[in-house]
Scaffold this active site. Structure first.
Site, PDB file in Angstrom:
ATOM      1  N   GLY A  67       0.811  -1.213   0.000  1.00 17.16           N
ATOM      2  CA  GLY A  67       0.000   0.000   0.000  1.00 17.16           C
ATOM      3  C   GLY A  67       0.843   1.262   0.000  1.00 17.16           C
ATOM      4  O   GLY A  67       0.417   2.303   0.506  1.00 17.16           O
TER       5      GLY A  67
ATOM      6  N   SER B 128       4.800  -5.571  -2.501  1.00 14.23           N
ATOM      7  CA  SER B 128       4.857  -4.142  -2.801  1.00 14.23           C
ATOM      8  C   SER B 128       5.599  -3.411  -1.681  1.00 14.23           C
ATOM      9  O   SER B 128       6.745  -3.737  -1.398  1.00 14.23           O
ATOM     10  CB  SER B 128       3.446  -3.598  -3.027  1.00 14.23           C
ATOM     11  OG  SER B 128       3.486  -2.330  -3.648  1.00 14.23           O
TER      12      SER B 128
END
Length: 555
Positions: free
Chosen positions: A125, A204
């Site tokens: 995120g 991520s």
């Protein structure tokens, strides 16, 4: 050290009126009750406090100790999320933002086996949004070979304001993750896990985070394997280049002008409203950085990181543990939604799209690099629908591919011989083609994560409607990940999968993960050579904030 603090497992199984089976675990922290859904094979424990987030004037400092309790904690609360901007659907349905958000979820298979290997997954995120179970690891636990843990950590300004002052030293979010790993070390044996066999994994920004944990002295000894999925600790977005300047810029955007007084700046942030602290529009940045993220701290007793990741890797000053390391083949699709808005901006001012960790002595140097980039990705033509694939490749390489390959080469040069490199390229036939391209499809950002963890995509936990082919790919991917978590190798001796040796010099070999597994030579060789030639001359290492001036008080 921790063994004397852990109570042996105590199980109480029963069937509730709703048909859910319950499991009671007793630890020194307190008794915790989790549940198993009818027909499932995994007990779930949610909302377990692993630390306490400080508030008020101390909200940007390291976490405090976890609470303890006497009565049974009903571990069913999935709603707690850390303060964040509510965008891009990266929030849990019914989620409740609160500053004291440091909770863990534990997924325990229904088995009599004890001391199972543990995997701790860190969510992505961009360090700005998300929550612990954004992608759930329940299917890994269903193998009955591992216990899986997910944890919340502070995000955005709450987690990564870095002023270098006593009240805002930096890296609060990373210190949360360290506290979470210490909680696992202390308590996971009560759930049936082995505290001495812990793999940290992330996707991520979570990949960047576990890659940073690997090189941080603060996390040493808390894990023995690492899986960074599409993210590197030396990516331009992983570390703030100039954290004090970043803090000043945001404060100015909120109407605060006295930014050169670091103590006034500190007061602005400690007294700012909740809405202000979660208003960062990070997704629109063009220079491959996402605003507030981890930083280099000045030397202090509880610092998370005091040297740049590049320097640490180059000098080999970290504990080398096995790594499963790689990315999807078209990571840059994460920025395809920006193409129509950005193509004209790129043609008008390409310098705004250069990575923040490049620096130039003059405009001529910068313009020479821009010309090389335009030739390499766009055949020296304007960015348009005709070369949209070049745009995707440009985004792929600068967000994820180059930094991961650069890091892999630094690891190998430092003597690390246990890195298993891959590129994931499976794409279902129903996947939309890249707009305006000629039948080009690719595996999007963190596609390998969606293959390993639960569900069909980031936004769907349901696997009932995926193709049989994708189900087979998921089965193989989970086998590879579980192999690595349990043995330190994705293809251990005796496996039916193709042999997979560690990567050596030049990014070779690597495993192509798609409809079939194929061991190949050097990965992203052309891109690595191109960007190596630029970064060798123009790389700008991140720096810690300067020491604040001595604070004088009136008599």
């Amino acid at each position: 050290m921790w063994s004397g603090l852990v109570v042996c497992l105590s199980l109480c199984l029963g069937v509730l009126g709703e048909g859910r089976e319950e499991k009671l675990v007793r630890t020194h922290q307190g008794p915790v009750k989790g549940y198993k859904e009818p027909g499932d094979s995994v007990f779930e424990f949610h909302g377990i406090p692993y630390a306490t987030a400080p508030t008020g004037d101390y909200k940007f400092q390291a976490p405090l100790h976890a609470p303890a309790w006497l009565s049974v904690l009903e571990a069913v609360d999935k709603s707690t999320i850390c303060p964040q901007a509510l965008i891009y659907n990266l929030t849990v349905e019914g989620g409740v933002q609160q500053e004291n958000c440091l909770v863990a979820s534990v997924y325990v298979p229904d088995t009599d086996q004890k001391r199972l290997p543990v995997v701790v997954y860190v969510h992505g995120g961009a360090y700005q949004v998300g929550f612990s179970n954004l992608q759930a690891p329940k299917n890994l636990a269903r193998s009955k070979k591992v216990i899986a843990v997910t944890i919340n950590y502070r995000l955005g300004i709450h987690g990564f304001l870095c002023l270098g002052t006593e009240r805002a030293p930096g890296n609060a979010g990373m210190k949360d993750l360290v506290a979470g790993l210490k909680w696992v070390k202390r308590y996971i044996s009560s759930y049936g896990g082995n505290p001495d066999d812990v793999t940290i994994a992330g996707y991520s920004a979570g990949a960047s985070a576990v890659d940073l944990l690997m090189i941080s002295p603060a996390a040493k000894g808390l894990f023995n394997k690492v899986i960074p999925e599409s993210g590197s600790n030396i990516a331009s977005w992983s570390i703030q280049i100039d954290p004090l300047e970043k803090a000043k810029k945001f404060a100015k955007s909120q109407g605060f002008e006295n930014v050169d007084d670091v103590y006034a700046l500190e007061e602005f942030y400690t007294s700012a409203s909740y809405d202000v602290l979660t208003s960062d529009s990070f997704w629109d940045t063009t220079n491959f950085h996402f605003e507030f993220s981890p930083c280099i701290e000045r030397n202090s007793e509880d610092a998370f990181l005091t040297e740049s990741p590049y320097t640490i890797l180059k000098n080999g000053k970290y504990k080398k543990v096995p790594m499963l390391y790689g990315f999807a083949d078209m990571e840059g699709l994460i920025r395809i939604d920006k193409f129509d808005a950005w193509k004209d901006r790129m043609n008008a001012n390409f310098s705004a799209f250069l990575p923040v960790d490049l620096q130039f002595e003059n405009d001529d140097e910068r313009d020479a690099v821009i010309q090389k980039v335009k030739e390499f990705y766009f055949d020296n033509k304007p960015v348009s629908k005709e070369n949209v694939v070049g745009y995707v490749d440009f985004m792929s390489d600068l967000l994820f591919v180059y930094s991961m390959m650069r890091a892999a080469n630094l690891h190998v040069n430092a003597g690390h011989d246990k890195i298993f490199l891959y590129e994931y390229n499976y794409v279902e036939g129903s996947t939309p083609i890249i707009p305006q391209s000629k039948e080009v499809r690719g595996a999007d950002h963190c596609a390998q994560t969606f293959a390993v963890l639960d569900g069909a995509s980031m936004y769907s936990g349901d696997e009932s409607n995926i193709s049989e082919e994708f189900k087979d790919v998921k089965k193989v991917m989970r086998e590879i990940w579980i192999n690595f978590i349990t043995t330190g190798s994705p293809v251990p001796e005796g496996s039916s999968l193709p042999a997979w040796p560690p990567v050596g010099a030049g990014g070779a070999p690597y495993m192509s993960l798609g409809r079939t597994l194929q061991l190949r030579g050097a990965l992203a060789e052309k891109q690595v050579r191109f960007w190596d030639s630029i970064y060798a001359k123009h790389y700008r290492e991140p720096q810690p904030p300067p020491a604040p001036p001595t604070r004088h008080t009136e008599l």
